[in-house]
Design a protein around this motif. Sequence first.
Motif, short mmCIF file in Angstrom:
data_model
loop_
_atom_site.label_atom_id
_atom_site.label_comp_id
_atom_site.label_asym_id
_atom_site.label_seq_id
_atom_site.Cartn_x
_atom_site.Cartn_y
_atom_site.Cartn_z
N LEU A 250 0.89 -1.07 -0.18
CA LEU A 250 -0.09 -0.21 0.37
C LEU A 250 1.10 1.13 0.07
CD1 LEU A 250 -2.61 -0.94 2.41
CD2 LEU A 250 -3.08 -0.92 -0.23
N ILE B 240 1.92 5.03 1.06
CA ILE B 240 1.52 5.64 2.43
C ILE B 240 0.32 6.81 2.51
CG2 ILE B 240 2.38 7.75 3.50
CD1 ILE B 240 5.11 6.67 2.41
N PHE B 241 -1.17 7.02 3.17
CA PHE B 241 -2.30 6.68 3.57
C PHE B 241 -1.77 8.64 3.17
CE2 PHE B 241 -4.79 10.03 5.31
CZ PHE B 241 -6.43 9.66 4.55
N ASN B 242 -2.80 9.08 2.30
CA ASN B 242 -2.59 10.98 2.24
C ASN B 242 -4.19 10.81 1.57
OD1 ASN B 242 -2.52 13.00 0.65
ND2 ASN B 242 -0.67 12.73 -0.76
N VAL C 207 -5.70 -0.19 -2.96
CA VAL C 207 -6.18 0.33 -1.90
C VAL C 207 -7.76 0.10 -1.88
CG1 VAL C 207 -7.70 2.47 -0.38
CG2 VAL C 207 -5.11 1.87 -1.20
N GLY D 49 3.97 -0.16 11.32
CA GLY D 49 3.75 1.33 10.53
C GLY D 49 2.58 0.89 9.33
N GLY D 50 2.89 -0.54 9.03
CA GLY D 50 2.78 -0.84 7.34
C GLY D 50 1.00 -1.28 8.14
N LYS E 147 -0.56 0.27 10.42
CA LYS E 147 -1.76 1.14 11.15
C LYS E 147 -2.01 2.28 9.64
CE LYS E 147 -3.19 5.14 14.11
NZ LYS E 147 -3.68 5.73 12.29
N ASN E 148 -1.20 2.46 8.72
CA ASN E 148 -1.29 2.75 7.36
C ASN E 148 -2.53 2.22 6.03
OD1 ASN E 148 -0.70 4.51 4.89
ND2 ASN E 148 0.39 2.41 3.85
N ALA E 149 -2.51 0.70 6.13
CA ALA E 149 -3.45 0.04 6.05
C ALA E 149 -4.94 0.39 6.41
CB ALA E 149 -3.52 -1.58 5.95
N ASP F 237 -5.18 3.57 7.53
CA ASP F 237 -5.12 4.55 8.01
C ASP F 237 -6.16 5.06 6.54
OD1 ASP F 237 -4.49 5.75 10.30
OD2 ASP F 237 -2.95 6.11 9.21
N TRP F 238 -6.03 3.67 5.81
CA TRP F 238 -7.16 4.36 4.62
C TRP F 238 -8.39 3.46 3.82
CZ3 TRP F 238 -5.26 6.43 0.18
CH2 TRP F 238 -4.38 6.29 -0.41
#
Length: 187
Positions: free
Chosen positions: A47, A49-51, A63, A89-90, A92-94, A96-97
């Motif tokens: 994935l 990085i969430f933006n 996503v 981090g990975g 949490k990033n998932a 966040d998406w």
Amino acid sequence: MDAKPLFLYALCGSQREVSTNRRLLTILRDHAPDGVTIEICDLIGDLPIFNPDREGENTPEIVERLGAKMRDADGVIVACPEYAHGLPGGLKNALDWLVSRDEVPFKPVMIAHASHRGDFALGQLTEVLKTMSFDIVAEAHLRIGLLGKDDAAQAAVLDAAMRDGVIVNALAKFCGHVRKVSLYKGI
């Protein structure tokens, strides 16, 4: 009447092939009762990085695939190690998406943890899942201390947990909750 088949989607916070949390998810998958399919997510490490600027019509295809799997899932299992007193981090990033999407609110979630330690990450994970409106099934929480053990010792711990019914009972409680929620929703 036979129970409706269940599809459970499992998120592993560790992206290591031989992680203890992945091993725990594999054991759950391999010992799922009849009519229950568990698929371990293989998308987290790829994935972006969430933006927030990349949501909506700009959402990356990967996503969208993660969202579709979450939508199709009757329930979610999250296995999460602790990295530097926090969530990986990975993972949490998932998550966040998925925050502003509609796939996860009120979806049942089971937390699995393959260590005798990691309370900081488990606390953070629980807070994030609550904030996202997941339905945390506390009675299905599964914690088995595999961390720091070699393969043979991990196998012995898992064998004992299987013999004692710890793994099967946690999964049965989770599936029972998922089925009850599905009946309530008329699914």
